[in-house]
Design a protein around this motif. Structure first.
Motif, PDB file in Angstrom:
ATOM      1  N   GLN A   3       8.654  13.364   3.167  1.00  0.00           N
ATOM      2  CA  GLN A   3       8.766  11.984   2.580  1.00  0.00           C
ATOM      3  C   GLN A   3       7.600  11.111   3.075  1.00  0.00           C
ATOM      4  O   GLN A   3       7.629  10.771   4.152  1.00  0.00           O
ATOM      5  N   THR A  86       2.503   3.583  -5.496  1.00  0.00           N
ATOM      6  CA  THR A  86       3.410   3.890  -4.637  1.00  0.00           C
ATOM      7  C   THR A  86       4.897   3.398  -4.951  1.00  0.00           C
ATOM      8  O   THR A  86       6.011   3.915  -4.687  1.00  0.00           O
ATOM      9  N   ARG A  87       5.090   2.593  -5.986  1.00  0.00           N
ATOM     10  CA  ARG A  87       6.272   2.121  -6.546  1.00  0.00           C
ATOM     11  C   ARG A  87       6.823   3.126  -7.637  1.00  0.00           C
ATOM     12  O   ARG A  87       7.980   3.586  -7.578  1.00  0.00           O
ATOM     13  N   ASP A  88       6.053   3.488  -8.223  1.00  0.00           N
ATOM     14  CA  ASP A  88       6.309   4.921  -9.181  1.00  0.00           C
ATOM     15  C   ASP A  88       6.921   6.040  -8.489  1.00  0.00           C
ATOM     16  O   ASP A  88       7.828   6.682  -8.766  1.00  0.00           O
ATOM     17  N   GLU A  89       6.190   6.552  -7.354  1.00  0.00           N
ATOM     18  CA  GLU A  89       6.449   7.626  -6.684  1.00  0.00           C
ATOM     19  C   GLU A  89       7.425   7.411  -5.533  1.00  0.00           C
ATOM     20  O   GLU A  89       7.598   8.132  -4.680  1.00  0.00           O
ATOM     21  N   GLU A  90       7.941   5.975  -5.192  1.00  0.00           N
ATOM     22  CA  GLU A  90       8.935   5.541  -4.399  1.00  0.00           C
ATOM     23  C   GLU A  90       8.659   5.759  -3.070  1.00  0.00           C
ATOM     24  O   GLU A  90       9.407   6.284  -2.368  1.00  0.00           O
TER      25      GLU A  90
END
Length: 221
Positions: A3, A86-90
């Motif tokens: 991650q 980065t938000r879309d991919e968490e």
């Protein structure tokens, strides 16, 4: 790939120019140049150097300093799209900056929430500007970083995370040594070459996005 977790510099990385240098060029007496050279040559610590630089400026200049940067700072191309990626991919994204709160917070307003920003503090109640150090080196670092990026990374990144560092200068050097993936530009490229450590160079955050997408697709195959 594990991650990912991203630690991104601010001055000269998110912004096109180093804001501390810009302020010194505009407002400081010529003594600032010697201090800057001592920082870059590592003759003095970043913490000592930054403290001495702002000690050259009157506290009465606060609004002038903020106003000057708001008028002149350019955010590097693609940064807002990078934040959205980065938000879309968490992917957790933390801003770790050797910059100072009085200009870092206003310039990132609307882009990054404050709880994801780590930077130095400031006190304008004395004759000259005093820099405060809420993120000093922990027991594992003795480099006098000021805002200690390795210490912050030790606190926030777990053993199962893939650490990504994005930066441009001497203040990112220690952090880059700890990273699994480094995006570098400017002075940090020189330091990475000296270490013979691999890195990805970038000019815009679109470059960073494309490389991250490529790495993800390689893992997914």
């Amino acid at each position: 790939m594990k991650q990912p977790i991203i630690f991104c510099d601010f001055d000269g990385t998110i912004t096109e120019t180093d804001n501390i240098i810009s302020l010194m060029k505009k407002f400081a007496p010529s003594e600032w140049l010697e201090v800057k050279d001592q920082i870059l040559s590592q003759d003095i610590s970043i913490q000592e150097g930054v403290g001495r630089l702002f000690g050259l400026l009157s506290s009465n200049l606060k609004e002038d300093l903020i106003g000057f940067l708001k008028e002149t700072v350019m955010i590097r191309e693609g940064f807002s799209k990078f934040v959205q990626y980065t938000r879309d991919e968490e992917i957790p994204l933390y801003i770790v900056s050797g910059g100072i709160d009085f200009f870092v917070y206003p310039l990132l307003e609307g882009l990054i929430e404050r709880e994801y920003i780590y930077c130095n503090g400031s006190n304008f109640s004395l004759e000259t500007i005093q820099i405060l150090w809420p993120n000093e080196c922990d027991e594992n670092c003795s480099n006098g970083c000021g805002c200690c990026k390795p210490s912050i990374m030790n606190k926030l990144a777990g053993p199962d995370e893939h650490i990504i560092v994005i930066g441009d200068s001497i203040t990112d050097f220690q952090a880059a040594k700890m990273a699994h993936t480094v995006f570098a530009r400017d002075f940090l490229i020189e330091k990475m070459d000296e270490l013979e450590k691999p890195y990805h160079s970038f000019e815009t955050f679109y470059d960073v996005i494309e490389t991250l997408k490529q790495k993800k697709s390689e893992v997914d195959v």
